[in-house]
Design an enzyme around this catalytic site. Sequence first.
Site, PDB file in Angstrom:
ATOM      1  N   TYR A  18      38.800  -4.981 -68.343  1.00  0.00           N
ATOM      2  CA  TYR A  18      38.222  -6.070 -69.132  1.00  0.00           C
ATOM      3  C   TYR A  18      36.862  -5.716 -69.734  1.00  0.00           C
ATOM      4  O   TYR A  18      36.093  -6.616 -70.077  1.00  0.00           O
ATOM      5  CB  TYR A  18      38.094  -7.326 -68.265  1.00  0.00           C
ATOM      6  CG  TYR A  18      39.405  -7.798 -67.685  1.00  0.00           C
ATOM      7  CD1 TYR A  18      40.469  -8.161 -68.515  1.00  0.00           C
ATOM      8  CD2 TYR A  18      39.604  -7.874 -66.310  1.00  0.00           C
ATOM      9  CE1 TYR A  18      41.679  -8.583 -67.993  1.00  0.00           C
ATOM     10  CE2 TYR A  18      40.807  -8.303 -65.777  1.00  0.00           C
ATOM     11  CZ  TYR A  18      41.843  -8.659 -66.623  1.00  0.00           C
ATOM     12  OH  TYR A  18      43.038  -9.078 -66.098  1.00  0.00           O
ATOM     13  N   HIS A  67      12.097   2.446 -53.115  1.00  0.00           N
ATOM     14  CA  HIS A  67      11.796   1.023 -53.330  1.00  0.00           C
ATOM     15  C   HIS A  67      11.884   0.767 -54.822  1.00  0.00           C
ATOM     16  O   HIS A  67      11.122   1.321 -55.608  1.00  0.00           O
ATOM     17  CB  HIS A  67      10.398   0.689 -52.806  1.00  0.00           C
ATOM     18  CG  HIS A  67      10.159  -0.789 -52.689  1.00  0.00           C
ATOM     19  ND1 HIS A  67       9.998  -1.607 -53.786  1.00  0.00           N
ATOM     20  CD2 HIS A  67      10.051  -1.608 -51.590  1.00  0.00           C
ATOM     21  CE1 HIS A  67       9.801  -2.854 -53.380  1.00  0.00           C
ATOM     22  NE2 HIS A  67       9.824  -2.885 -52.048  1.00  0.00           N
ATOM     23  N   ASP A  68      12.824  -0.104 -55.217  1.00  0.00           N
ATOM     24  CA  ASP A  68      13.125  -0.282 -56.636  1.00  0.00           C
ATOM     25  C   ASP A  68      11.988  -0.921 -57.427  1.00  0.00           C
ATOM     26  O   ASP A  68      11.697  -0.506 -58.554  1.00  0.00           O
ATOM     27  CB  ASP A  68      14.428  -1.064 -56.821  1.00  0.00           C
ATOM     28  CG  ASP A  68      14.506  -2.327 -55.971  1.00  0.00           C
ATOM     29  OD1 ASP A  68      13.508  -2.670 -55.303  1.00  0.00           O
ATOM     30  OD2 ASP A  68      15.573  -2.980 -55.971  1.00  0.00           O
ATOM     31  N   THR A  88       4.145  -9.383 -54.340  1.00  0.00           N
ATOM     32  CA  THR A  88       5.191  -8.756 -53.556  1.00  0.00           C
ATOM     33  C   THR A  88       6.396  -8.561 -54.475  1.00  0.00           C
ATOM     34  O   THR A  88       6.466  -9.146 -55.561  1.00  0.00           O
ATOM     35  CB  THR A  88       5.562  -9.613 -52.331  1.00  0.00           C
ATOM     36  OG1 THR A  88       6.507  -8.893 -51.520  1.00  0.00           O
ATOM     37  CG2 THR A  88       6.175 -10.925 -52.759  1.00  0.00           C
ATOM     38  N   SER A  89       7.339  -7.750 -54.046  1.00  0.00           N
ATOM     39  CA  SER A  89       8.479  -7.430 -54.916  1.00  0.00           C
ATOM     40  C   SER A  89       9.259  -8.676 -55.313  1.00  0.00           C
ATOM     41  O   SER A  89       9.797  -8.763 -56.419  1.00  0.00           O
ATOM     42  CB  SER A  89       9.412  -6.429 -54.235  1.00  0.00           C
ATOM     43  OG  SER A  89       9.888  -6.954 -53.007  1.00  0.00           O
ATOM     44  N   HIS A 131      53.511 -37.553 -60.125  1.00  0.00           N
ATOM     45  CA  HIS A 131      54.291 -37.058 -58.979  1.00  0.00           C
ATOM     46  C   HIS A 131      55.493 -36.235 -59.447  1.00  0.00           C
ATOM     47  O   HIS A 131      56.517 -36.170 -58.765  1.00  0.00           O
ATOM     48  CB  HIS A 131      54.760 -38.207 -58.082  1.00  0.00           C
ATOM     49  CG  HIS A 131      53.665 -39.149 -57.691  1.00  0.00           C
ATOM     50  ND1 HIS A 131      52.771 -38.880 -56.685  1.00  0.00           N
ATOM     51  CD2 HIS A 131      53.294 -40.360 -58.207  1.00  0.00           C
ATOM     52  CE1 HIS A 131      51.900 -39.870 -56.581  1.00  0.00           C
ATOM     53  NE2 HIS A 131      52.194 -40.782 -57.502  1.00  0.00           N
ATOM     54  N   SER A 168      58.534  -9.490 -70.986  1.00  0.00           N
ATOM     55  CA  SER A 168      59.064  -9.048 -69.703  1.00  0.00           C
ATOM     56  C   SER A 168      59.613  -7.643 -69.868  1.00  0.00           C
ATOM     57  O   SER A 168      60.238  -7.324 -70.890  1.00  0.00           O
ATOM     58  CB  SER A 168      60.165  -9.998 -69.225  1.00  0.00           C
ATOM     59  OG  SER A 168      60.899  -9.426 -68.165  1.00  0.00           O
ATOM     60  N   SER A 181      18.973 -10.035 -51.104  1.00  0.00           N
ATOM     61  CA  SER A 181      18.761  -8.966 -52.084  1.00  0.00           C
ATOM     62  C   SER A 181      20.073  -8.356 -52.555  1.00  0.00           C
ATOM     63  O   SER A 181      20.327  -8.247 -53.761  1.00  0.00           O
ATOM     64  CB  SER A 181      17.864  -7.878 -51.484  1.00  0.00           C
ATOM     65  OG  SER A 181      17.665  -6.828 -52.408  1.00  0.00           O
TER      66      SER A 181
END
Length: 447
Positions: free
Chosen positions: A16, A90-91, A120-121, A169, A294, A339
């Site tokens: 996809y 560390h990214d 901080t990150s 139904h 088919s 994360s």
Amino acid sequence: MNVSALYAITPIDGRYRNTTQELSAYFSEAALIEYRVYIEIEYFIALCELPLPQLSHFDKSCYADLRKIYERFHQDDAERVKSIEKTTNHDVKAVEYFIKEKFDALGLAQYKEFIHFGLTSQDINNTAIPHSFKLAIEKTYLPAINELRAALQKLANEWAGIPLLAHTHGQPASPTRLGKEIMVFIERLDNQLNLLNHIPFSAKFGGATGNFNAHHIAYPEIDWVIFGNNFVNKNLKLNRSQYTTQIEHYDNFAAHCDALKRINNILLDLDRDMWTYISMNYFKQKIKAGEVGSSAMPHKVNPIDFENSEGNLGLANAMFEHLAAKLPVSRLQRDLTDSTVLRNIGVPLAYTLIAIKSTLRGLNKLLLNEAAINRDLEDNWAVVAEAIQTILRREGYPNPYETLKDLTRTHQQVNAQTIAEFVDTLQVSDSVKEEIKRISPANYTGV
């Protein structure tokens, strides 16, 4: 290195790929790095605008060059950040070092320690990720769902006058109109999209435990809460959560997931109804030259688009449900489980996008088979029993419900003649008899 989509692990990036590739601009690793760079640069500029004393003489004409770092971000930049990450492990720190390299190249080395100042990150992740999620919703999801809604509206208008035997139904029931049945789904989508559009895209921004500790200790004279609110709400166009731990509490993100899941359930209901109408021969499907329905049965044209959509909606909802349940739960001031989960937020959106486009494809293939619809109506004259007994109730006729029950259950086949003969036996005025005889399954469709 570009690898063929044939070797992708998931069909999102494989089979996809053409359907989902627009999402890579928001949820790929490179996109996450780019949005982190965007947040870091805009944060530095916001510090200059305060200004912090050490940044009061920063040349504002350099802002354009700084913004080019994210505006012209490309694959080589992303690969450089990943190269740095091999050392830092560390990214977010790798992003900081990457930007410092850019400052060196621009001759701005004296200011580079104010990159990521006091943060901080998660101040970066919990603003970059909701920012990218917001853009993805606005630029990919909403256009797709609105296109589907427009297709439904077109069909509802086109089929507004088509009488249709209803089924409750699984049994023949009081007739309706096909256009109205499509409007049911349009109204449901509108209601849920309205709710979705009112959920804020929340972000966390406040230092290691949400209190601006580092900022306050360095510059106690500055109101950092006001700064954070202005930066997140005005600059980034997000909604800053006021009381947080190290991370965003994700309650509004969970609400987004739940809202998207509800919309997906509406689409799943639509898929199943369309599939059923096709199986009843109420719709035929446009045949594309060369297409095979088919591998064994040459006559078949399968409702594969609605089936494909249904399957992908199930996958999307399973993930939305997990995200909504997991992300708001974190131990004390933070654990790391959010994360790895956050890295997958594009996945259910991708499955949803595949489903929306599949449903739209299926709708565009539908060919109304009025002959089959009319034949079903004509074969089910018993459904006008409700109309007749209601008129008889109005006229004060004794036991009208029981009378019609006897009629419809003692005759194997109730048709126009059966009804006409029955009406002639009723002890009511000729005008009421004529009124009843004008009722048919094709015109007993309500308002």
